[in-house]
Design a protein around this motif. Structure first.
Motif, PDB file in Angstrom:
ATOM      1  N   GLN A  35      10.761  -3.432   1.537  1.00 48.15           N
ATOM      2  CA  GLN A  35       9.637  -4.065   0.873  1.00 48.15           C
ATOM      3  C   GLN A  35       8.345  -3.657   1.576  1.00 48.15           C
ATOM      4  O   GLN A  35       8.335  -3.405   2.782  1.00 48.15           O
ATOM      5  CB  GLN A  35       9.770  -5.592   0.924  1.00 48.15           C
ATOM      6  CG  GLN A  35      10.971  -6.160   0.194  1.00 48.15           C
ATOM      7  CD  GLN A  35      10.679  -6.416  -1.257  1.00 48.15           C
ATOM      8  OE1 GLN A  35       9.579  -6.806  -1.618  1.00 48.15           O
ATOM      9  NE2 GLN A  35      11.661  -6.164  -2.107  1.00 48.15           N
ATOM     10  N   SER A  79       4.292  -8.790  -2.510  1.00 45.84           N
ATOM     11  CA  SER A  79       5.396  -8.072  -1.881  1.00 45.84           C
ATOM     12  C   SER A  79       6.109  -7.268  -2.955  1.00 45.84           C
ATOM     13  O   SER A  79       6.492  -7.806  -4.006  1.00 45.84           O
ATOM     14  CB  SER A  79       6.367  -9.057  -1.226  1.00 45.84           C
ATOM     15  OG  SER A  79       7.439  -8.372  -0.607  1.00 45.84           O
ATOM     16  N   ALA A  81       8.964  -3.930  -3.882  1.00 43.91           N
ATOM     17  CA  ALA A  81      10.065  -3.082  -3.410  1.00 43.91           C
ATOM     18  C   ALA A  81       9.652  -1.620  -3.456  1.00 43.91           C
ATOM     19  O   ALA A  81       8.959  -1.177  -4.380  1.00 43.91           O
ATOM     20  CB  ALA A  81      11.309  -3.303  -4.263  1.00 43.91           C
TER      21      ALA A  81
END
Length: 470
Positions: A35, A79, A81
């Motif tokens: 992340q 946040s 990926a």
């Protein structure tokens, strides 16, 4: 994944000086589990995170990631990926909210005698917008039947004057009478009748107040339908783009502030007025099943409805902080009266709205007076929830015909008139809620036409200070 920061400046014409407002810098750092965190510092403008898969696209939609606010380091962040696909992020500059807004009543028509002070105030250098205040019953006159005539005239007037519009359509006593009628003439909402006293009884005045139960589906569905119809009409009429922001209303009593009747006729330290003419509001709410959880449910639905109908707008909420007043009945989730250690009743509501509207929520307090420091609940909301800040000048000298006027000292029963110097001090209290050395600045100040017309020098100086960032 790449971090893209466009070299964009917002240029605002301020007299003969150009004031540049630079977009906050984006930063990115790795997090756990593949992340990354994209973040930017808290500022006094509600910037929106946008996302695209290539730099040549003409469309930069808002990012689908949920934005979080960290009050410890005053940053917003998302946040994401890490994948093989390329993503670009940037911040967009929303509509500039900054300035002085003069308060206008929807029930008065532009060009009419009652709105003449507003029209005059809009010619004062530094006044660039209106807070247009109306009641739900002014527009939806019968069940699913609308009278848009006053709103259309005000919106066309604003477009012709090139001024900003903060639209506040309230419920509470502004709810239409058909709301309480049974089908097919209405949805059959529950009608609660109170007798209240403004300023916690300090003026010794009692007045009736009829409000719907805010968590009932009969009310929530009707309010949602109204907001959707309002949005559709503004778009059809071509004036949707002239709306700068909207007041989050739906939980009201006799103003557009977020509150419900809470007074009692006794002298208890929280809600007592000492006036026998005041109803026992907490007892009425108890008999109708009030709990803070039900209020939060109602508020969540109200915020969702506004966001669904106006997804690209900024919203303001006017709060009643304790002290000086109790905004909601002091009842806990077991329907028991709270007699000691009253919690911050606004906190869960503001926290939820801040999460639902990241970067698009203004928290304000509708009382500024030069002899008092601004209420600390407003800058606290900025610190805790990442909201923007604003204030409205007091109306202690306002007569009963909706032509308001601010005092600059005294008490509610003996207010003192302003001078140009004390009125400037009043405005500066709102502009710098934590003082001139702190970086927090309010977005706007709402003022009464009477004062704007009388104290033009103070208005112009305050306007310049609103636009200059630290």
């Amino acid at each position: 994944m790449k971090n893209f920061l466009p070299l964009t400046l917002l240029l605002v014409l301020l007299g003969s000086t150009l004031v540049a407002q630079i977009l906050p810098p984006l930063s990115m750092h790795p997090n756990t589990n593949h992340q990354v965190v994209v973040s930017w510092p808290y500022t006094n403008s509600g910037f929106v995170l946008q996302e695209a898969t290539n730099l040549k696209t003409a469309s930069w939609p808002s990012s689908a990631f949920s934005v979080a606010f960290n009050s410890n380091n005053s940053t917003f962040s998302v946040s994401a990926a890490t994948t093989n696909a390329t993503d670009f992020f940037r911040l967009s500059q929303p509509t500039d909210l900054r300035g002085l807004y003069v308060i206008a009543q929807l029930s008065d028509l532009p060009g009419g005698p009652n709105s003449a002070p507003v029209a005059n105030a809009l010619q004062v250098q530094g006044v660039g917008g209106i807070l247009l205040v109306g009641m739900w019953s002014d527009i939806e006159t019968n069940f699913n039947q609308y009278d848009w005539s006053h709103l259309d005239k005000w919106m066309n007037f604003a477009a012709g004057q090139n001024i900003k519009v903060d639209l506040a359509i309230r419920t509470g006593d502004g709810a239409p009478s058909w709301l309480y009628q049974q089908p097919p003439n209405g949805p059959g909402a529950t009608e609660l009748v109170f007798t209240i006293s403004p300023k916690d009884g300090k003026r010794g005045v009692c007045e009736p107040d009829i409000v719907p139960v805010p968590w009932e589906s009969a009310f929530l569905n009707s309010w949602n339908t109204f907001l959707a119809s309002l949005s559709t009409h503004l778009k059809t009429d071509g004036t949707y783009s002239n709306i700068t922001l909207l007041r989050l209303t739906g939980v009201n009593r006799t103003t557009d502030e977020l509150r419900l009747p809470a007074e009692t006729p006794d002298n208890n330290p929280y809600t007592g007025t000492g006036l026998l003419c005041v109803s026992n509001a907490p007892a009425i709410w108890q008999s109708n099943g009030y709990t803070p959880s039900k209020l939060l449910f109602a508020w969540s639905n109200v915020v969702s409805s506004f966001n669904a109908s106006f997804p690209d707008k900024t919203f303001s909420v006017a709060i009643i902080p304790y002290p000086p007043q109790v905004p909601f009945p002091p009842i806990d989730d077991n329907t028991n009266l709270i007699t000691t250690n009253l919690p911050d009743q606004n906190a869960p509501l503001l926290q939820l709205a801040g999460q639902m509207l990241p970067g698009r929520l203004v928290v304000q307090f509708n009382f500024l007076i030069s002899s008092n420091t601004p209420n600390p609940a407003v800058p606290a909301a900025a610190s805790n929830y990442g909201t923007l800040t604003a204030f409205q000048a007091n109306n202690w000298l306002g007569p009963s015909n909706n032509i308001g006027c601010s005092a600059c000292g005294g008490v509610v029963t003996n207010p003192l008139p302003c001078t140009d110097a004390t009125y400037l001090q009043l405005l500066q209290q709102g502009i710098y809620p934590l003082g001139t050395t702190n970086s927090l600045r309010s977005q706007y100040i709402e003022v009464w036409a009477t004062n704007a017309n009388a104290f033009t020098n103070a208005v112009w100086q305050a306007y310049q200070q609103l636009l200059v960032r630290p």
